[in-house]
Enzyme design. Structure first.
Site, PDB file in Angstrom:
ATOM      1  N   THR A  48      64.598  12.934 -24.775  1.00  0.00           N
ATOM      2  CA  THR A  48      64.579  13.945 -25.824  1.00  0.00           C
ATOM      3  C   THR A  48      65.987  14.423 -26.152  1.00  0.00           C
ATOM      4  O   THR A  48      66.240  14.910 -27.250  1.00  0.00           O
ATOM      5  CB  THR A  48      63.695  15.124 -25.397  1.00  0.00           C
ATOM      6  OG1 THR A  48      62.415  14.620 -24.992  1.00  0.00           O
ATOM      7  CG2 THR A  48      63.489  16.121 -26.513  1.00  0.00           C
ATOM      8  N   TYR A 136      61.576   7.963 -12.105  1.00  0.00           N
ATOM      9  CA  TYR A 136      60.955   8.151 -13.419  1.00  0.00           C
ATOM     10  C   TYR A 136      60.157   6.903 -13.792  1.00  0.00           C
ATOM     11  O   TYR A 136      60.726   5.842 -14.031  1.00  0.00           O
ATOM     12  CB  TYR A 136      62.074   8.425 -14.429  1.00  0.00           C
ATOM     13  CG  TYR A 136      61.662   8.728 -15.845  1.00  0.00           C
ATOM     14  CD1 TYR A 136      60.351   9.027 -16.193  1.00  0.00           C
ATOM     15  CD2 TYR A 136      62.623   8.748 -16.856  1.00  0.00           C
ATOM     16  CE1 TYR A 136      60.010   9.326 -17.496  1.00  0.00           C
ATOM     17  CE2 TYR A 136      62.294   9.040 -18.170  1.00  0.00           C
ATOM     18  CZ  TYR A 136      60.982   9.322 -18.484  1.00  0.00           C
ATOM     19  OH  TYR A 136      60.653   9.604 -19.783  1.00  0.00           O
ATOM     20  N   LYS A 164      58.779  11.774 -11.705  1.00  0.00           N
ATOM     21  CA  LYS A 164      58.315  12.116 -13.045  1.00  0.00           C
ATOM     22  C   LYS A 164      57.359  11.001 -13.459  1.00  0.00           C
ATOM     23  O   LYS A 164      57.778   9.879 -13.761  1.00  0.00           O
ATOM     24  CB  LYS A 164      59.463  12.234 -14.044  1.00  0.00           C
ATOM     25  CG  LYS A 164      58.974  12.628 -15.448  1.00  0.00           C
ATOM     26  CD  LYS A 164      60.107  12.636 -16.468  1.00  0.00           C
ATOM     27  CE  LYS A 164      59.569  12.988 -17.852  1.00  0.00           C
ATOM     28  NZ  LYS A 164      60.603  12.855 -18.903  1.00  0.00           N
ATOM     29  N   ILE A 206      58.221  18.207 -16.602  1.00  0.00           N
ATOM     30  CA  ILE A 206      59.400  17.981 -17.435  1.00  0.00           C
ATOM     31  C   ILE A 206      58.881  17.737 -18.836  1.00  0.00           C
ATOM     32  O   ILE A 206      58.325  16.685 -19.135  1.00  0.00           O
ATOM     33  CB  ILE A 206      60.227  16.795 -16.916  1.00  0.00           C
ATOM     34  CG1 ILE A 206      60.790  17.122 -15.526  1.00  0.00           C
ATOM     35  CG2 ILE A 206      61.372  16.470 -17.877  1.00  0.00           C
ATOM     36  CD1 ILE A 206      61.588  16.000 -14.891  1.00  0.00           C
TER      37      ILE A 206
END
Length: 296
Positions: A48, A136, A164, A206
């Site tokens: 992002t 991740y 994540k 997150i």
């Protein structure tokens, strides 16, 4: 759960000026607003935050400016994803020296590494940096998914601080929660699975939506994870789920968030190429579908 890492981490947008330079002052204003509205942490230079669109030098300079500005107020995670592990190590060493709390690393992308190569990749990064790492799993971005045995091997490393989990598979999240050691926190990484993830036992999120609705995201976390009030959490989730669905389905979520920040009286700045600004029609859709006046 790693007690140091829990709660709502806004994966912050990176404001750019029209000429492509960082807008550092606006970044700081946005981060101040997030902190004032109760987020437990921020994640800068995630997807992002357009990490793919900046050079290593720019990455390191941004971290040197922004991490000390936040540090000591809330927890700070910095994205450090690159295909070459040597480049990841270079970025993480800078992140570490600037006082951040952890670095978020996606498994190598495009090359589609085998599962044993992914394990070696993460262990190499953690050995070389001696720094907390967010493991991740995002098969949509990396092109390969972490299998459960792979997760288990990676999480044997003492520097595997957070997972994540962004596969979108609740069964996968449950498997990770069941197998993760007590020293590892498991975070939701899909905005429109937040309630389900918290109910299953995830201790953090997150999230993209926190850029424009930090209070709602914090309220959801507190209701489900701290107060254990599923009904209260469900009511919050019901109200914000349309916005979460947009962020996980609209092809321009970064631009959507930057536009909505403007609707909130803040400023997300411009995007970097290859992204382009929203059209008038796209802005109207985002405002209609995400109803910024109904989220906070």
């Amino acid at each position: 759960m790693n007690e140091k890492f829990k709660g709502i981490y806004a994966v912050a947008v990176t404001p750019f000026k029209e000429n492509g330079e960082f807008d550092l002052e606006q970044s700081k204003k946005n981060l101040d607003w997030l902190i004032e509205n109760g987020v437990h942490g921020v994640c800068i230079l995630g997807a992002t935050g357009e990490y793919q669109s900046i050079s290593d030098e720019e990455h390191m300079n941004y971290v040197r400016e922004i991490v000390p500005y936040i540090n000591g107020r809330v927890s700070v995670i910095v994205g450090a994803s690159r295909e070459r592990p040597e480049d990841v190590v270079k970025l993480v060493q800078n992140i570490k020296s600037c006082g951040a709390d952890a670095a978020m690393v996606l498994s190598p992308f495009y090359c589609h590494p085998a599962q044993d190569e992914i394990v070696k990749f993460y262990h190499y990064v953690m050995d070389e940096t001696d720094f907390p790492i967010v493991v991740y799993n995002n098969p949509g971005s990396a092109g390969v998914e972490l299998e459960q045995d792979t997760y288990n091997e990676i999480l044997k490393h003492p520097r595997a601080a957070i997972v994540k989990e962004s596969s979108g598979d609740m069964h996968k999240l449950t498997q990770v929660l069941n197998d993760a050691p007590d020293t590892t926190s498991v975070f939701c990484g899909c905005d429109n699975l937040a309630f389900e993830s918290f109910a299953a036992g995830a201790c953090g999120w997150i999230c993209m939506l926190a850029n424009v609705a930090p209070r709602d995201c914090v309220d959801l976390y507190e209701a489900v994870c701290e107060e254990k009030d599923l009904e209260k959490g469900r009511e919050i989730y019901k109200r914000i789920l349309p916005s979460l669905d947009v962020l996980e389905s609209f092809p321009k979520p970064v631009q959507a968030l930057k536009h909505l920040l403007g609707c909130k009286g803040l400023n997300g700045g411009y995007v970097r190429k290859p992204r382009y600004e929203l059209t008038k029609e796209e802005k109207a859709f985002v405002e209609r579908a995400m109803a910024p006046e109904k989220i906070q």
